[in-house]
Design a protein around this motif. Structure first.
Motif, PDB file in Angstrom:
ATOM      1  N   LEU A 146      -3.543  40.882  15.765  1.00  0.00           N
ATOM      2  CA  LEU A 146      -2.639  40.656  16.483  1.00  0.00           C
ATOM      3  C   LEU A 146      -1.914  42.086  16.771  1.00  0.00           C
ATOM      4  CD1 LEU A 146      -0.753  39.047  18.425  1.00  0.00           C
ATOM      5  CD2 LEU A 146       0.750  38.662  16.506  1.00  0.00           C
ATOM      6  N   LEU A 147      -1.856  42.766  18.070  1.00  0.00           N
ATOM      7  CA  LEU A 147      -1.272  43.807  18.749  1.00  0.00           C
ATOM      8  C   LEU A 147       0.129  43.435  19.634  1.00  0.00           C
ATOM      9  CD1 LEU A 147      -1.003  46.980  18.726  1.00  0.00           C
ATOM     10  CD2 LEU A 147      -2.557  46.725  20.859  1.00  0.00           C
ATOM     11  N   GLU A 148       1.040  43.717  19.104  1.00  0.00           N
ATOM     12  CA  GLU A 148       2.174  43.345  19.815  1.00  0.00           C
ATOM     13  C   GLU A 148       2.968  44.800  20.412  1.00  0.00           C
ATOM     14  OE1 GLU A 148       4.417  39.625  17.754  1.00  0.00           O
ATOM     15  OE2 GLU A 148       4.229  41.087  16.587  1.00  0.00           O
ATOM     16  N   VAL A 149       3.063  44.789  21.689  1.00  0.00           N
ATOM     17  CA  VAL A 149       3.336  46.104  22.544  1.00  0.00           C
ATOM     18  C   VAL A 149       4.731  45.823  22.763  1.00  0.00           C
ATOM     19  CG1 VAL A 149       0.874  46.594  23.130  1.00  0.00           C
ATOM     20  CG2 VAL A 149       2.509  45.110  24.564  1.00  0.00           C
ATOM     21  N   ARG A 150       5.506  46.926  22.949  1.00  0.00           N
ATOM     22  CA  ARG A 150       7.039  47.095  23.195  1.00  0.00           C
ATOM     23  C   ARG A 150       7.280  48.259  24.137  1.00  0.00           C
ATOM     24  NH1 ARG A 150       9.159  47.692  17.595  1.00  0.00           N
ATOM     25  NH2 ARG A 150       7.061  46.832  16.909  1.00  0.00           N
ATOM     26  N   GLY A 151       8.357  48.374  24.563  1.00  0.00           N
ATOM     27  CA  GLY A 151       8.664  49.350  25.470  1.00  0.00           C
ATOM     28  C   GLY A 151       9.037  48.985  26.899  1.00  0.00           C
ATOM     29  N   PRO A 153     -12.371  45.132  29.204  1.00  0.00           N
ATOM     30  CA  PRO A 153     -13.578  45.719  30.038  1.00  0.00           C
ATOM     31  C   PRO A 153     -14.308  46.582  29.424  1.00  0.00           C
ATOM     32  CG  PRO A 153     -11.404  46.514  30.832  1.00  0.00           C
ATOM     33  CD  PRO A 153     -11.136  45.459  29.710  1.00  0.00           C
ATOM     34  N   VAL A 154     -13.942  47.112  28.241  1.00  0.00           N
ATOM     35  CA  VAL A 154     -14.498  48.076  27.550  1.00  0.00           C
ATOM     36  C   VAL A 154     -15.837  47.747  26.774  1.00  0.00           C
ATOM     37  CG1 VAL A 154     -14.436  49.636  25.454  1.00  0.00           C
ATOM     38  CG2 VAL A 154     -12.592  49.698  26.982  1.00  0.00           C
ATOM     39  N   ARG A 155     -15.367  46.252  26.318  1.00  0.00           N
ATOM     40  CA  ARG A 155     -16.811  45.512  25.813  1.00  0.00           C
ATOM     41  C   ARG A 155     -17.825  45.421  26.762  1.00  0.00           C
ATOM     42  NH1 ARG A 155     -15.440  42.327  20.835  1.00  0.00           N
ATOM     43  NH2 ARG A 155     -17.264  41.225  21.560  1.00  0.00           N
ATOM     44  N   SER A 156     -19.203  45.663  26.284  1.00  0.00           N
ATOM     45  CA  SER A 156     -20.285  45.535  27.161  1.00  0.00           C
ATOM     46  C   SER A 156     -20.592  44.086  27.407  1.00  0.00           C
ATOM     47  CB  SER A 156     -21.557  45.983  26.454  1.00  0.00           C
ATOM     48  OG  SER A 156     -21.650  45.329  25.496  1.00  0.00           O
ATOM     49  N   ASP A 157     -19.959  43.025  26.659  1.00  0.00           N
ATOM     50  CA  ASP A 157     -20.101  41.697  26.625  1.00  0.00           C
ATOM     51  C   ASP A 157     -19.025  41.000  27.167  1.00  0.00           C
ATOM     52  OD1 ASP A 157     -18.722  42.204  24.428  1.00  0.00           O
ATOM     53  OD2 ASP A 157     -19.975  40.758  23.178  1.00  0.00           O
ATOM     54  N   ALA A 158     -18.086  41.474  27.892  1.00  0.00           N
ATOM     55  CA  ALA A 158     -16.708  41.031  28.494  1.00  0.00           C
ATOM     56  C   ALA A 158     -17.130  39.999  29.292  1.00  0.00           C
ATOM     57  CB  ALA A 158     -15.831  41.886  29.005  1.00  0.00           C
ATOM     58  N   ARG A 159     -17.875  40.183  29.851  1.00  0.00           N
ATOM     59  CA  ARG A 159     -18.258  38.761  31.065  1.00  0.00           C
ATOM     60  C   ARG A 159     -18.844  37.679  30.510  1.00  0.00           C
ATOM     61  NH1 ARG A 159     -16.728  38.247  35.918  1.00  0.00           N
ATOM     62  NH2 ARG A 159     -16.576  40.645  36.185  1.00  0.00           N
ATOM     63  N   VAL A 165      -2.924  46.335  29.187  1.00  0.00           N
ATOM     64  CA  VAL A 165      -3.818  46.738  30.124  1.00  0.00           C
ATOM     65  C   VAL A 165      -4.602  47.933  29.415  1.00  0.00           C
ATOM     66  CG1 VAL A 165      -4.650  47.751  32.047  1.00  0.00           C
ATOM     67  CG2 VAL A 165      -3.093  45.827  32.113  1.00  0.00           C
ATOM     68  N   ALA A 166      -3.580  49.056  28.927  1.00  0.00           N
ATOM     69  CA  ALA A 166      -4.161  50.146  28.502  1.00  0.00           C
ATOM     70  C   ALA A 166      -4.893  49.847  27.092  1.00  0.00           C
ATOM     71  CB  ALA A 166      -3.279  50.987  27.962  1.00  0.00           C
ATOM     72  N   ALA A 167      -4.424  48.801  26.302  1.00  0.00           N
ATOM     73  CA  ALA A 167      -5.081  48.543  25.187  1.00  0.00           C
ATOM     74  C   ALA A 167      -6.327  47.877  25.110  1.00  0.00           C
ATOM     75  CB  ALA A 167      -4.095  47.537  24.205  1.00  0.00           C
ATOM     76  N   LEU A 168      -6.729  47.094  26.328  1.00  0.00           N
ATOM     77  CA  LEU A 168      -7.779  46.405  26.650  1.00  0.00           C
ATOM     78  C   LEU A 168      -8.698  47.540  27.139  1.00  0.00           C
ATOM     79  CD1 LEU A 168      -6.368  43.335  28.497  1.00  0.00           C
ATOM     80  CD2 LEU A 168      -7.740  43.285  26.205  1.00  0.00           C
ATOM     81  N   GLU A 169      -8.154  48.511  28.000  1.00  0.00           N
ATOM     82  CA  GLU A 169      -9.073  49.659  28.527  1.00  0.00           C
ATOM     83  C   GLU A 169      -9.511  50.342  27.492  1.00  0.00           C
ATOM     84  OE1 GLU A 169      -7.791  51.078  32.856  1.00  0.00           O
ATOM     85  OE2 GLU A 169      -6.361  51.283  31.448  1.00  0.00           O
ATOM     86  N   ARG A 170      -8.818  50.723  26.328  1.00  0.00           N
ATOM     87  CA  ARG A 170      -9.107  51.646  25.348  1.00  0.00           C
ATOM     88  C   ARG A 170      -9.966  50.916  24.015  1.00  0.00           C
ATOM     89  NH1 ARG A 170      -3.405  53.981  25.845  1.00  0.00           N
ATOM     90  NH2 ARG A 170      -3.612  55.556  27.559  1.00  0.00           N
ATOM     91  N   GLY A 171     -10.149  49.567  24.199  1.00  0.00           N
ATOM     92  CA  GLY A 171     -10.821  48.766  23.268  1.00  0.00           C
ATOM     93  C   GLY A 171      -9.965  48.738  21.983  1.00  0.00           C
ATOM     94  N   ARG A 172      -8.549  48.732  21.869  1.00  0.00           N
ATOM     95  CA  ARG A 172      -7.747  48.554  20.921  1.00  0.00           C
ATOM     96  C   ARG A 172      -7.664  46.969  20.768  1.00  0.00           C
ATOM     97  NH1 ARG A 172      -2.425  51.004  20.945  1.00  0.00           N
ATOM     98  NH2 ARG A 172      -2.509  50.401  18.754  1.00  0.00           N
ATOM     99  N   ALA A 173      -7.880  46.234  21.833  1.00  0.00           N
ATOM    100  CA  ALA A 173      -7.681  44.824  21.875  1.00  0.00           C
ATOM    101  C   ALA A 173      -8.918  44.201  22.827  1.00  0.00           C
ATOM    102  CB  ALA A 173      -6.313  44.385  22.499  1.00  0.00           C
ATOM    103  N   ASP A 174      -9.150  43.094  22.163  1.00  0.00           N
ATOM    104  CA  ASP A 174     -10.302  42.211  22.972  1.00  0.00           C
ATOM    105  C   ASP A 174      -9.835  41.376  24.011  1.00  0.00           C
ATOM    106  OD1 ASP A 174     -12.193  43.648  21.413  1.00  0.00           O
ATOM    107  OD2 ASP A 174     -12.098  42.206  19.708  1.00  0.00           O
ATOM    108  N   ALA A 175      -8.519  40.985  23.859  1.00  0.00           N
ATOM    109  CA  ALA A 175      -7.946  39.881  24.732  1.00  0.00           C
ATOM    110  C   ALA A 175      -6.614  40.002  24.679  1.00  0.00           C
ATOM    111  CB  ALA A 175      -8.499  38.526  24.043  1.00  0.00           C
ATOM    112  N   ALA A 176      -6.084  39.674  25.982  1.00  0.00           N
ATOM    113  CA  ALA A 176      -4.604  39.804  26.124  1.00  0.00           C
ATOM    114  C   ALA A 176      -3.930  38.204  26.595  1.00  0.00           C
ATOM    115  CB  ALA A 176      -4.166  40.600  26.980  1.00  0.00           C
ATOM    116  N   VAL A 177      -2.950  38.072  26.370  1.00  0.00           N
ATOM    117  CA  VAL A 177      -2.322  36.874  27.033  1.00  0.00           C
ATOM    118  C   VAL A 177      -0.985  37.418  28.028  1.00  0.00           C
ATOM    119  CG1 VAL A 177      -0.822  34.597  26.552  1.00  0.00           C
ATOM    120  CG2 VAL A 177      -2.776  35.265  25.065  1.00  0.00           C
TER     121      VAL A 177
END
Length: 131
Positions: free
Chosen positions: A26-31, A87-93, A39-51
């Motif tokens: 679990l990565l909880e973002v703030r700010g 989207p960083v994951r090659s198997d995202a789709r 979005v940045a966490a997903l782009e950089r591969g720091r997270a695999d999914a978001a809600v």
């Protein structure tokens, strides 16, 4: 999973988040711009999914010229939300398609209804996979 700090999706979510909080799951973002941080966490591969709220994410992606970057996996709860795969994951789709299929199977077998009853979700909130 990346979510804004303090996100509350109801009793089931709170129990789940409490259980995994402080782990790498679990990565909880703030700010000032938690949507960009998600979005940045997903782009950089720091997270695999978001809600996240679908309208907020769509607007943000349009404003930043990144339309189509994320794949809608499912609508969760009473409000439209994204469950997105990095989207960083090659198997995202493939992951998104497997999640869609799993959610459809849950609905077809009645398990989704049992989950909704258990967690007090409205009928319209039953795991409605996106397009």
């Amino acid at each position: 999973l990346v979510v804004p700090l303090g996100y509350d999706l109801g009793p089931g979510w709170t129990e789940f988040a409490d259980r995994i909080r402080g782990t790498e799951r679990l990565l909880e973002v703030r700010g000032d711009d938690p949507t960009e941080r998600q979005v940045a966490a997903l782009e950089r591969g720091r997270a695999d999914a978001a809600v996240a709220n679908i309208d907020v994410v769509d607007h943000h992606l349009r404003q930043t010229g990144r339309q189509g970057l994320l794949v809608l996996v499912a609508k969760i709860g009473k409000a439209p939300l994204y469950a997105a795969v990095s989207p960083v994951r090659s198997d995202a789709r493939e992951i998104a398609l497997r999640l869609d299929e799993g959610l459809r199977r849950l609905k077809a077998t009645g398990q989704a209804q049992r989950v909704a009853v258990r967690y007090g979700l409205a009928q319209e909130a039953l795991f409605d996979p996106g397009p």
